[in-house]
Design an enzyme around this catalytic site. Structure first.
Site, short mmCIF file in Angstrom:
data_model
loop_
_atom_site.label_atom_id
_atom_site.label_comp_id
_atom_site.label_asym_id
_atom_site.label_seq_id
_atom_site.Cartn_x
_atom_site.Cartn_y
_atom_site.Cartn_z
N ASP A 9 0.83 -1.34 0.06
CA ASP A 9 0.03 0.03 0.01
C ASP A 9 0.79 1.29 0.12
O ASP A 9 0.39 2.12 0.74
CB ASP A 9 -1.03 -0.06 1.11
CG ASP A 9 -1.89 -1.17 1.16
OD1 ASP A 9 -2.03 -1.96 0.31
OD2 ASP A 9 -2.84 -1.12 2.17
N ASP A 47 -4.67 -0.78 -1.69
CA ASP A 47 -6.10 -0.57 -1.05
C ASP A 47 -6.92 0.14 -2.18
O ASP A 47 -6.63 0.97 -3.01
CB ASP A 47 -6.08 0.51 -0.07
CG ASP A 47 -6.50 -0.03 1.33
OD1 ASP A 47 -6.67 -1.15 1.46
OD2 ASP A 47 -6.59 0.91 2.15
N HIS A 49 -10.82 0.84 -2.45
CA HIS A 49 -12.27 0.87 -1.84
C HIS A 49 -13.34 1.37 -2.88
O HIS A 49 -13.03 2.75 -3.34
CB HIS A 49 -12.33 1.76 -0.72
CG HIS A 49 -11.19 0.96 0.53
ND1 HIS A 49 -11.51 -0.16 0.86
CD2 HIS A 49 -10.32 1.75 1.28
CE1 HIS A 49 -10.79 -0.33 1.85
NE2 HIS A 49 -9.80 0.68 2.10
N HIS A 53 -17.88 2.22 1.03
CA HIS A 53 -17.16 1.28 1.91
C HIS A 53 -17.50 1.58 3.31
O HIS A 53 -17.55 2.62 3.97
CB HIS A 53 -15.72 1.37 1.80
CG HIS A 53 -15.07 -0.02 2.04
ND1 HIS A 53 -14.70 -0.32 3.63
CD2 HIS A 53 -14.69 -1.27 1.33
CE1 HIS A 53 -14.38 -1.61 3.46
NE2 HIS A 53 -14.30 -2.13 2.38
N HIS A 82 -10.73 6.91 2.08
CA HIS A 82 -9.30 6.98 1.26
C HIS A 82 -9.12 5.66 0.44
O HIS A 82 -9.95 4.89 0.26
CB HIS A 82 -8.15 6.47 2.45
CG HIS A 82 -8.26 5.27 3.09
ND1 HIS A 82 -9.19 5.14 3.93
CD2 HIS A 82 -7.65 4.08 3.00
CE1 HIS A 82 -9.18 3.68 4.38
NE2 HIS A 82 -8.27 3.34 3.54
N LYS A 107 -7.17 -4.76 -2.77
CA LYS A 107 -7.70 -5.53 -1.55
C LYS A 107 -8.90 -4.39 -0.80
O LYS A 107 -8.78 -3.31 -1.22
CB LYS A 107 -6.74 -5.83 -0.52
CG LYS A 107 -6.03 -4.82 -0.06
CD LYS A 107 -4.92 -5.37 1.02
CE LYS A 107 -3.75 -4.27 1.38
NZ LYS A 107 -4.34 -3.38 2.40
N CYS A 152 -1.67 -2.54 7.93
CA CYS A 152 -1.67 -3.58 6.76
C CYS A 152 -0.36 -4.28 6.60
O CYS A 152 -0.30 -5.51 6.42
CB CYS A 152 -1.82 -2.63 5.41
SG CYS A 152 -3.57 -2.35 5.34
#
Length: 198
Positions: A9, A47, A49, A53, A82, A107, A152
């Site tokens: 990330d 990441d 999203h 989310h 984010h 993810k 993470c």
């Protein structure tokens, strides 16, 4: 030489001026680039999203960022919005040398469940597919770096160790959010799990 490097990330929203900026997050980029040049195999996580989310505080009326809520899979920290898919914030840091990556794992794209780990979503059951990929390629020795060390990176390393990988985390190539002592808790958890801290 690093057998397999997993870079977690290193995205704009986790770096300076990002929506969920990790203190000094952008300072890992040079060190991570140097490590990537030494890696036999290179995997990046991202990441990714949707706007709706459920880990976003904005999707819980009356909630503030860093509050917690109970989800079906356990307690969830509510984050600022984010790494929304397709936005500049979700893109890798522009100085990160991503061209050598063998695989990019996205993810956190399911609205109902957050995903810290590169291996499983936060229910610890739903796989990202990374374990199968590593098994297929016969990759067993992992070095993990990136953002954030105490979330993470931590969850990725713990899951990797539980799955039987030989895991090293290079702390100087990570930075922490350090939310309510989470950095020290992460260090203790990694040591207890048998992860090597380098």
């Amino acid at each position: 030489m690093i057998d397999t490097l997993i870079v977690v990330d290193v995205q704009n929203d986790f770096c300076r001026d990002g929506a969920l900026a990790v203190p000094e997050g952008d300072q890992v980029v040079g060190r991570v680039n140097a490590l990537m040049a030494e890696a036999g195999s290179l995997i990046l996580t991202q990441d990714w999203h949707p706007e709706e989310h459920l880990s976003f505080a904005s999707n819980h009326p009356g909630a503030a960022a860093y509050d917690t809520t109970d989800m079906p899979y356990g307690q969830q920290i509510l984050w600022p919005d984010h790494c929304i898919s397709g936005t500049r914030g979700a893109a890798f840091h522009p100085d990160l040398k991503t061209d050598r990556a063998d695989l990019i794992i996205r993810k956190g794209f399911r609205p109902q469940i957050d995903s810290y780990s590169a291996f499983f979503e936060n229910d610890h059951k739903t796989p990202t597919g990374l374990h199968g990929y590593l098994q297929t390629r016969g990759l067993k020795t992992l070095t993990i770096v990136g953002l954030a060390f105490d979330f993470c990176v931590l969850y990725s390393a713990l899951d990797a160790a539980a799955l039987g990988y030989d895991v090293t985390v290079i702390e100087e190539a990570c930075r922490s959010i350090d939310l309510d002592g989470s950095r020290e808790a992460a260090l203790a958890g990694l040591r207890k799990s048998g992860v090597t801290l380098a």
